[in-house]
Motif scaffolding. Structure first.
Motif, PDB file in Angstrom:
ATOM      1  N   LYS A  55      37.350   9.573  -6.604  1.00 25.80           N
ATOM      2  CA  LYS A  55      36.101  10.277  -6.912  1.00 25.80           C
ATOM      3  C   LYS A  55      35.222   9.393  -7.791  1.00 25.80           C
ATOM      4  O   LYS A  55      35.720   8.570  -8.549  1.00 25.80           O
ATOM      5  CB  LYS A  55      36.389  11.580  -7.645  1.00 25.80           C
ATOM      6  N   THR A  56      33.894   9.637  -7.699  1.00 23.48           N
ATOM      7  CA  THR A  56      32.962   8.905  -8.560  1.00 23.48           C
ATOM      8  C   THR A  56      31.685   9.708  -8.718  1.00 23.48           C
ATOM      9  O   THR A  56      31.434  10.664  -7.970  1.00 23.48           O
ATOM     10  CB  THR A  56      32.652   7.507  -7.997  1.00 23.48           C
ATOM     11  N   LEU A  57      30.849   9.286  -9.676  1.00 23.02           N
ATOM     12  CA  LEU A  57      29.619  10.016 -10.011  1.00 23.02           C
ATOM     13  C   LEU A  57      28.514   9.011 -10.320  1.00 23.02           C
ATOM     14  O   LEU A  57      28.717   8.072 -11.098  1.00 23.02           O
ATOM     15  CB  LEU A  57      29.844  10.927 -11.222  1.00 23.02           C
ATOM     16  N   LEU A  58      27.355   9.222  -9.720  1.00 25.72           N
ATOM     17  CA  LEU A  58      26.146   8.461 -10.034  1.00 25.72           C
ATOM     18  C   LEU A  58      25.202   9.399 -10.773  1.00 25.72           C
ATOM     19  O   LEU A  58      24.706  10.372 -10.200  1.00 25.72           O
ATOM     20  CB  LEU A  58      25.474   7.925  -8.766  1.00 25.72           C
ATOM     21  N   ASN A  59      24.938   9.095 -12.036  1.00 24.02           N
ATOM     22  CA  ASN A  59      24.115   9.977 -12.864  1.00 24.02           C
ATOM     23  C   ASN A  59      22.634   9.718 -12.628  1.00 24.02           C
ATOM     24  O   ASN A  59      22.205   8.576 -12.441  1.00 24.02           O
ATOM     25  CB  ASN A  59      24.437   9.767 -14.340  1.00 24.02           C
ATOM     26  N   ASN A  93      21.367  18.630 -12.210  1.00 28.75           N
ATOM     27  CA  ASN A  93      20.586  17.680 -13.013  1.00 28.75           C
ATOM     28  C   ASN A  93      20.128  16.478 -12.215  1.00 28.75           C
ATOM     29  O   ASN A  93      19.475  15.587 -12.744  1.00 28.75           O
ATOM     30  CB  ASN A  93      21.400  17.214 -14.213  1.00 28.75           C
ATOM     31  N   GLY A  94      20.479  16.415 -10.917  1.00 26.60           N
ATOM     32  CA  GLY A  94      20.050  15.334 -10.061  1.00 26.60           C
ATOM     33  C   GLY A  94      21.106  14.287  -9.800  1.00 26.60           C
ATOM     34  O   GLY A  94      20.866  13.364  -9.018  1.00 26.60           O
ATOM     35  N   SER A  95      22.271  14.372 -10.436  1.00 24.48           N
ATOM     36  CA  SER A  95      23.330  13.380 -10.239  1.00 24.48           C
ATOM     37  C   SER A  95      23.976  13.568  -8.873  1.00 24.48           C
ATOM     38  O   SER A  95      23.973  14.668  -8.294  1.00 24.48           O
ATOM     39  CB  SER A  95      24.382  13.499 -11.334  1.00 24.48           C
ATOM     40  N   LEU A  96      24.579  12.478  -8.357  1.00 25.34           N
ATOM     41  CA  LEU A  96      25.233  12.480  -7.051  1.00 25.34           C
ATOM     42  C   LEU A  96      26.736  12.351  -7.271  1.00 25.34           C
ATOM     43  O   LEU A  96      27.204  11.359  -7.844  1.00 25.34           O
ATOM     44  CB  LEU A  96      24.710  11.337  -6.187  1.00 25.34           C
ATOM     45  N   PHE A  97      27.487  13.350  -6.779  1.00 20.61           N
ATOM     46  CA  PHE A  97      28.942  13.376  -6.962  1.00 20.61           C
ATOM     47  C   PHE A  97      29.623  13.096  -5.630  1.00 20.61           C
ATOM     48  O   PHE A  97      29.289  13.696  -4.606  1.00 20.61           O
ATOM     49  CB  PHE A  97      29.386  14.728  -7.515  1.00 20.61           C
ATOM     50  N   PHE A  98      30.616  12.151  -5.670  1.00 16.53           N
ATOM     51  CA  PHE A  98      31.419  11.815  -4.503  1.00 16.53           C
ATOM     52  C   PHE A  98      32.806  12.418  -4.688  1.00 16.53           C
ATOM     53  O   PHE A  98      33.528  12.043  -5.622  1.00 16.53           O
ATOM     54  CB  PHE A  98      31.526  10.298  -4.337  1.00 16.53           C
ATOM     55  N   GLU A  99      33.163  13.340  -3.795  1.00 16.47           N
ATOM     56  CA  GLU A  99      34.507  13.925  -3.839  1.00 16.47           C
ATOM     57  C   GLU A  99      35.545  12.914  -3.374  1.00 16.47           C
ATOM     58  O   GLU A  99      36.662  12.872  -3.890  1.00 16.47           O
ATOM     59  CB  GLU A  99      34.543  15.175  -2.953  1.00 16.47           C
ATOM     60  N   GLU A 100      35.187  12.101  -2.427  1.00 15.44           N
ATOM     61  CA  GLU A 100      36.089  11.064  -1.918  1.00 15.44           C
ATOM     62  C   GLU A 100      35.235   9.900  -1.429  1.00 15.44           C
ATOM     63  O   GLU A 100      34.317  10.077  -0.627  1.00 15.44           O
ATOM     64  CB  GLU A 100      36.931  11.603  -0.767  1.00 15.44           C
ATOM     65  N   VAL A 101      35.550   8.713  -1.912  1.00 12.93           N
ATOM     66  CA  VAL A 101      34.814   7.521  -1.526  1.00 12.93           C
ATOM     67  C   VAL A 101      35.450   6.939  -0.276  1.00 12.93           C
ATOM     68  O   VAL A 101      36.657   6.659  -0.252  1.00 12.93           O
ATOM     69  CB  VAL A 101      34.812   6.493  -2.667  1.00 12.93           C
ATOM     70  N   LEU A 102      34.604   6.761   0.773  1.00 15.31           N
ATOM     71  CA  LEU A 102      35.082   6.213   2.034  1.00 15.31           C
ATOM     72  C   LEU A 102      34.751   4.730   2.111  1.00 15.31           C
ATOM     73  O   LEU A 102      33.724   4.277   1.596  1.00 15.31           O
ATOM     74  CB  LEU A 102      34.448   6.946   3.212  1.00 15.31           C
ATOM     75  N   HIS A 103      35.623   4.002   2.818  1.00 18.97           N
ATOM     76  CA  HIS A 103      35.346   2.585   3.064  1.00 18.97           C
ATOM     77  C   HIS A 103      36.122   2.153   4.291  1.00 18.97           C
ATOM     78  O   HIS A 103      37.350   2.013   4.277  1.00 18.97           O
ATOM     79  CB  HIS A 103      35.766   1.724   1.870  1.00 18.97           C
ATOM     80  N   SER A 104      35.360   2.043   5.395  1.00 20.60           N
ATOM     81  CA  SER A 104      35.937   1.586   6.655  1.00 20.60           C
ATOM     82  C   SER A 104      34.863   0.816   7.398  1.00 20.60           C
ATOM     83  O   SER A 104      33.698   0.735   6.973  1.00 20.60           O
ATOM     84  CB  SER A 104      36.434   2.778   7.482  1.00 20.60           C
ATOM     85  N   LYS A 105      35.232   0.251   8.522  1.00 14.92           N
ATOM     86  CA  LYS A 105      34.259  -0.504   9.292  1.00 14.92           C
ATOM     87  C   LYS A 105      33.145   0.373   9.832  1.00 14.92           C
ATOM     88  O   LYS A 105      32.009  -0.069   9.980  1.00 14.92           O
ATOM     89  CB  LYS A 105      34.970  -1.223  10.446  1.00 14.92           C
TER      90      LYS A 105
END
Length: 1394
Positions: A55-59, A93-105
């Motif tokens: 998980k990650t968060l962009l404020n 508040n405008g932040s973007l929350f990622f429940e699961e970060v994906l990374h594939s082709k």
């Protein structure tokens, strides 16, 4: 009366209504004052590194008062769709929350994200970019440990590097066990393991493990073994590197380590020492443990808290007695973007221009980009990015309103700042700028259109170029009651809605930065205090067409490939405008004065045979079928360094004791150094042996002391210079022997044997030699003293091995006294002095550029000149695309009238205003580009136009006249700023100072006279006087009013001249003089009549003898004619000889002997210096025929006439009634300034008028009615010399500017005629009367009640009617008449041959 009262009531009511409306407008304006909105980000997203699936968060958060902005997200420049996914969520508040970060082709969350905030009706802002990186580690190591074989107590260094995000952590293992730090083991964060010195227990196997959030990787296993070959140690081994420093990039504020390790043993078994140099200078380390720069481990270099000043080239030097080796590396300090200047909010009107300033610092230099409401701003003609950072918007329209953002980014990140642009209507004043004049007059809503100005007149394009247009116009015919206060110039492209405007207070404007071959519409509007003009002046102009040549090539690059070669590449121009025929590569060595060029067919070239380690500047010009295009910006590259190609200079040896020899030298020549001198390698040995020792010094030293030598032994020494590439050529061996005995110090040392000083601008290099050795006195050191003008103001103590010193921080061009003395335990010895003057401070020479050419100066107005020029280095396009600018120097001539002034321009023209009218200026221009500049161009000189006098006449002073109490003499000084040739003055006077100026009495003074007489004033009356100057352009301001009161005059005094008792003596003399004059005229007429009768009789006799005249006969003469006019019936080829002014006063006139050929009918011989309008029958003083005449001087006047043959042509008879009838002229007697006879010009028809009475020796001036209007001032105060040429007998050509230049023909005045005979005393003028009676026209003189233009100074001739001649004057006049009679006798003796 009733109508007047009604009109007053109506005006009052209108005024009240106007005041009410004005107050309401102020209230409405106060309630709707424009303002800026607060709209900004409170939190912006930051870079994150996240593991796949985590998980990650962009404020992100933005603020705008009470309203919450709408937030959305952008990824890699595209809007991020959050509607159909639960994996990514937009928080409140405008932040973007990622429940699961994906990374594939096929799908990845890795990328650049931006937060966008919008407010309806206001605009949009976007945040800085934030990166989401997925944690990973590379599959392969960039550097793995290498097996090593070393001696015991040597140094071992292992490195382990691998790429990964985030940065991998490295651990070391020995024999499968993790290595810990100890006294001889150093582990660094960047993956290095250093063992120093190597002990027996350190031998074994080593490996490293690198790991981060993604995974870990293990390197190969290597061994560290002992070197069994111990015999090499005894022979001596030169240093060699086992780890060289590497080029490194580090962020400011961080810690960096430059690793360096070397092994080797000299003959004494010593390991090499490590020295560090920065940019060729040795680094002096502090002993403190908290020092920011220090050595660690095996003397690797560690720098903590990096600053930008730490960037440079670092050299690791390994030295032992066998040799020395160097290795260098560059350290680059990275600086993230930082705002030095943020854009500011701006209010602006439509059609105006605005500039948003933005400055971002960092390293590498940040790239600046602009956004409007979230969209990138694409540069165009109206949206310009200036200096690579500022945004300039031209010709604002309402749609330009919004929020503008400045972004600065480099490899370390990006920053952003925003500013708001608010567009106001023209009738709303700018809140941040107070209005100099009210935009709307309080009564403008009810103002009469008569109060507004009319449109400007005569709008025209004075100068049209490809990129600019210079406009000029004249003031409106109707300016209104307040006068013109400003003009607005509007312009736009035809069919374009974007219009620009500029304001000016002059009647010209220079419109810059236009497009070539484009049609523009210009409007000029005038303003007074009541509002704008009722109509605009309009003009359509098409700019000149540019030559179709290519744009500059792009992506110019220059890369060194060797110490003598650089490869230059570029790409084709974006706009070829045809086909590219070839390229021209232009290059020069930085600092030189010459450019070289090479023609290239492709898009790259490698330049060979360049100088080693020299900077070269390159630019490329593309050529097509029309010629050369625009040049690229210059690109600078430097060839690689190499070993020095010359030995050190002035290499000497100096024996200082029984165990020491001092080596001295100077660097190799600059052009032979081939790089930065990092040190000097000194090799020395005993004479006759092969084994020697080597020492290495710093690059900034020029001496070294070899110590611990044997007594009485001869040594051989040689030296070479070092660069990072190695050592250069060595000098030949030099020998020196140490002393056999030791030195003592029972006495003070003698003075040093030699003292040499070498001055520079801010320093002095001092060299000295030790005291003579024969004294055998020990020297323990030296005391160096210096001072400005006197010695020993400052002193420095130096050791005995130092024989040179550089004194720093001195003043340039100053005299210093240097002292040096040796000392030991017994005290200080004798002093040696030297006086020297530091040199002047000089700038580093820069490569000159070619000066501009074709400089032109175009005069627009009395205060403005437009300059244009060309720049050869720009090619045919003459378009500037770099940071060059031009400096114009202009100086009034002569140069002592003012100092030079300068104006800068970024275009090929300059608008120089604020000049003085009617002043000659010299202009030169130079081009400047960075540190390079050209010489001044060839100068051009031009003179500004005249304008009305800019100041009033000075020092107006009334002076009473002694003999006339009712007259006053006015004296004054000319205006301080005449702004042209003064053509006259107007004298205003009145008895009521409250009257309007138009009600004052006006007297005119013609020319530049500075005095006049006002007569016929009223006794015992106070008068007010003021004076006004005039030139060709108009009237200047009036002087200050002066007051003069006439004295009281008794009745008896005023009538004294008319008391009874008979005629006075003066009246009797006047009557006698008039009688004599009349008698004289009658005699002249009789003589002329006799001459004519005699000639006619002679002509008849010749006709009877069939004599044929050489002249052509005159045809068409009627037989039945009236009696001939005495002035017309004359021979048709009589000539008036030249009248010279030589040997006489200005008003005297001499008659020269004729040497001209006789003019036959139809001849075109030119008669010089004759007044216009005088025909062939009228151009004479004395009648004569033949090739010679009378002497010209008065002394020869009465000589006997010469005998000559006379040819008498047939006379021409012209009917009297065939002559044109002209207005009867007025005859006055005056002295002509140039000594020539003036011909009368009738002002009604411009034709010359023939006099109706015979000529005398007086110059006769004919004038029409002298009374003129007050403003009728002539254009010139001097009379030109006019030449008349006879194209046909009896016809003449008149000067083109007779009416314009002879103002005496329009002014009524009388001046006394000086006597023309050298034998006679000056006499007052006597008027010549006409031959037939006629009504006399009186001469008009100045009187107080008349409003007439006066002639200037009061001449005594004006009082001729009031003055009488004395007895002596009458006698002189009679003598003059007697001389005239003798002249007539000479004439008749010559003419009467019948």
């Amino acid at each position: 009366m009733a109508a007047a009262e009604d009109e007053k009531l109506t005006r009052r009511a209108a005024l009240r209504v106007g005041i009410v409306y004005f107050c309401l407008a102020l209230v409405v304006e106060a309630t709707t004052v424009p303002h800026f909105s607060q709209f900004f980000f409170t939190v912006e997203p930051r870079d994150v590194v996240v593991k796949k699936g985590a998980k990650t968060l962009l404020n992100c958060s933005a603020y705008h008062g009470d309203m919450s902005p709408a937030i959305r997200w952008i990824k890699d420049g595209q809007n991020l769709n959050l509607a159909n996914t639960n994996r990514r969520t937009l928080l409140e508040n405008g932040s973007l929350f990622f429940e699961e970060v994906l990374h594939s082709k096929s799908n990845t969350d890795r990328g650049l994200y931006q937060c966008e905030a919008s407010v309806s009706g206001l605009g949009t802002i976007i945040s800085r970019k934030a990166r989401i990186d997925i944690a990973h580690i590379a599959k392969h190591f960039d550097a793995e440990p290498i097996a090593q074989i070393v001696y015991l107590h040597d140094t071992a260094v292992f490195s382990c590097r691998i790429n990964g995000i985030s940065r991998p952590r490295v651990r070391w293992f020995k024999d499968r066990k993790e290595v810990k730090k100890s006294n001889n083991i150093f582990i660094y964060d960047d993956g290095y393991l250093e063992i120093h010195p190597v002990q027996f227990t350190d031998f074994g196997t080593y490996m490293c493990e690198a790991s981060n959030a993604d995974r870990s990787r293990t390197s190969r296993v290597v061994s560290l073994r002992q070197n069994p070959k111990t015999d090499e140690i005894t022979k001596g081994v030169a240093p060699y590197f086992i780890e060289r420093p590497k080029n490194t990039k580090a962020v400011v504020g961080s810690t960096v380590v430059l690793h360096c390790g070397a092994n080797g043993h000299d003959s004494q078994g010593k390991r090499p020492g490590i020295q560090w140099l920065k940019d060729g200078s040795r680094i002096q380390f502090k002993s403190s443990k908290n020092a920011r720069i220090q050595t660690v481990g095996s003397l690797s270099l560690r720098i903590m808290m990096l600053t930008k000043a730490d960037a440079g080239v670092y050299t690791c030097r390994a030295v032992n007695l066998e040799d020395s080796v160097d290795s260098d590396a560059s350290l680059t300090v990275l600086v993230p973007p930082k705002f030095e200047k943020r854009p500011a909010n701006v209010f602006a009107h439509t059609n105006s221009d605005v500039m948003f300033e933005c400055d971002v610092s960092g390293h590498p230099p940040p790239i600046i980009s602009w956004f409007k409401n979230g969209d990138v701003v694409i540069p165009s003609d109206y949206f310009q990015i200036t200096d690579g950072k500022n945004l300039k918007i031209l010709g604002l329209v309402n749609s330009d309103e919004g929020i503008y953002q400045c972004f600065g980014s480099n490899e370390l990140g990006n920053v952003q700042a925003s500013a708001q642009l608010v567009i106001l209507q023209p009738d709303i004043p700018l809140p941040t700028t107070p209005s100099l004049y009210p935009l709307v007059h309080p009564g403008a809503m009810f103002t009469d259109s008569k109060n507004l100005p009319s449109m400007p007149n005569n709008l025209r394009a004075v100068l049209v170029s490809t990129r600019f247009v210079t406009l000029s116009w004249q003031t409106p015919d109707h300016t209104g009651p307040s006068g013109i206060i400003a003009y607005s110039v509007f312009w736009r492209e035809r069919d374009s809605e974007r219009e620009r405007v500029t304001n000016t207070t002059t009647t010209e404007a220079n419109i810059q930065h236009l497009k070539s071959d484009t049609e523009y519409v210009f409007h000029v509007r005038a303003y007074n205090r009541f509002g704008p003009s009722t109509k605009d002046a309009t003009l359509t102009v098409t700019t000149d067409q540019e030559v179709h040549v290519p744009s500059p090539p792009v992506n110019l690059r220059a890369v060194p490939v060797s110490p003598t070669a650089i490869k230059v590449t570029w790409d084709a121009p974006q706009h070829k405008k045809g086909y590219i025929t070839h390229y021209v590569l232009i290059y020069y060595e930085v600092g030189s004065t010459n450019e070289d060029e090479i023609t290239v067919q492709g898009t790259g070239f490698t330049l060979q045979n360049l100088k080693i380690f020299r900077e070269y500047s390159f630019r490329v010009v593309a050529h097509n079928q029309n010629g050369p295009g625009m040049s690229t910006e210059e690109f600078v590259a430097q060839t690689f360094s190499s070993t020095p190609s010359a030995t050190p200079q002035n290499f000497t040896l100096e024996v200082s004791s029984a165990t020491r020899i001092i080596v001295r030298w100077e660097p190799p020549p600059l052009d032979k150094q081939n790089g930065i001198i990092t040190g000097y390698k000194i090799r020395y040995k005993k004479s006759g042996t092969k084994q020697g020792k080597t020492v290495t010094t710093d690059g900034n030293r020029n001496n070294y002391a070899l110590t611990d030598l044997r007594k009485g032994t001869e040594y051989q020494v040689r030296i070479s210079a070092l660069t990072v590439n190695g050592s250069g050529i060595t000098t030949p061996w030099q020998s020196a022997s140490t002393y056999r005995d030791n030195l003592y110090e029972h006495n003070v040392p003698p003075a040093p044997a030699r003292l040499q000083v070498k001055p520079k601008a801010n320093s002095i290099v001092v060299n000295w030699a030790p005291p003579p050795t024969d004294a055998k006195i020990l020297v323990r050191g030296y005391v160096l003293g210096y001072g400005r003008g006197i010695p020993d103001v400052y002193q420095t103590t130096l050791d005995a091995n130092t024989h040179d010193y550089t004194i720093q921080n001195l003043q340039p061009a100053s005299e210093y006294v240097i002292s040096i003395r040796a000392f030991n335990n017994a005290g200080q010895g004798r002093v040696k002095l030297e006086t020297v003057t530091t040199s002047e401070e000089t700038k580093e020479p820069a490569t000159p550029m070619m000066p501009p050419i074709g400089l032109k100066a175009i005069v627009l107005s009395p205060s403005t000149i437009v300059l244009t020029w060309a720049d050869n280095s720009l090619g045919k396009s003459q378009k500037i695309n770099d940071n060059r600018y031009y400096t114009v120097r202009y100086t009034p001539l002569p140069t002592n009238r003012g100092r030079a002034r300068f104006v800068n321009s970024t275009d090929l023209n300059a608008h120089v205003d604020g000049l003085k009218p009617n002043t000659q200026y010299e202009f030169v221009v130079m081009v400047i580009k960075g540190r390079r500049e050209s010489t001044w161009s060839m100068s051009v000189i031009n003179t500004t136009q005249e304008s009305a006098p800019g100041s009033e006449p000075r020092d107006l002073t009334p002076v009473p006249m002694e003999k006339n109490p009712l007259a006053v003499t006015l004296n004054w000084q000319p205006p301080q700023r005449p702004n042209g040739l003064i053509t006259g003055y107007l004298i205003f006077y009145t008895t009521d100072s409250k009257q309007e100026d138009r009600d004052w009495v006006v007297e005119g003074v013609v020319g530049d006279h500075l005095s006049t007489v006002i007569s016929d004033l009223t006794p015992d009356t106070t008068y007010f006087f003021k004076v006004q100057a005039r030139n060709r352009k108009g009237y200047g301001p009036m002087s200050k009013t002066v007051i003069y009161k006439t004295p009281k005059v008794t009745k008896s005094a005023s009538t004294e001249s008319s008391a009874p008792g008979g005629l006075s003596m003066n009246v009797i003399i006047i009557i006698a003089a008039v009688g004599v004059g009349v008698t004289f005229l009658i005699v002249i007429v009789a003589v002329i009549a006799i001459i004519l009768v005699c000639r006619r009789r002679d002509a008849q006799r010749q006709a009877a003898l069939s004599y044929k005249s050489p002249n052509k006969p005159v045809k068409g003469i009627q037989k039945d004619v009236k009696p001939p006019d005495l002035w017309i019936h004359q021979p048709n080829n009589l000539e008036l000889d030249k009248m010279s002014k030589s040997h006489r006063s200005e008003s005297n006139m001499s008659v020269a002997t004729s040497t001209m050929r006789r003019s036959s009918q139809g001849s075109s011989d030119r008669l010089d210096d004759l007044p216009p309008g005088m025909d062939a029958l009228d151009k004479r003083r004395n009648s004569f025929v033949g090739e010679s005449g009378y002497p010209s001087s008065g002394e020869e006047r009465y000589q006997a006439p010469q005998h000559r043959s006379i040819i008498r042509p047939k006379p021409i008879t012209i009917p009297v009634d065939a002559q044109p009838v002209h207005r009867e002229p007025v005859a006055t007697v005056t002295a002509l300034p140039n000594g020539h006879i003036m011909q009368m010009i009738d002002p009604r028809d411009g034709l010359p008028m023939r006099p109706v009475y015979p000529r005398t020796q007086y110059n006769t001036q004919y004038t029409s009615t002298p009374r003129v209007n007050a403003g009728d001032i002539p254009q010139s105060s001097s009379t030109k010399r006019l030449h008349s040429s006879d194209d046909d007998e009896g016809n003449c050509s008149y000067g083109h500017d007779v009416m314009e230049d002879s103002y005496t023909s329009r002014i009524g005045y009388v001046k006394p005629q000086q006597n023309l005979s050298p034998y006679k005393k000056p006499t007052p003028p006597v008027s010549s009367g006409p031959i037939k009676p006629r009504t006399a026209v009186p001469v008009v003189t100045s009187k107080a009640p008349d409003v007439t233009l006066k002639s200037g100074k009061e001449d005594p001739g004006l009082e001729v009617k009031n003055k009488s001649l004395s007895t002596e004057e009458l006698t002189a006049e009679m003598a003059n008449l007697e001389g005239l009679m003798k002249d007539l006798n000479a004439i008749t003796q010559q003419e009467f041959e019948c």
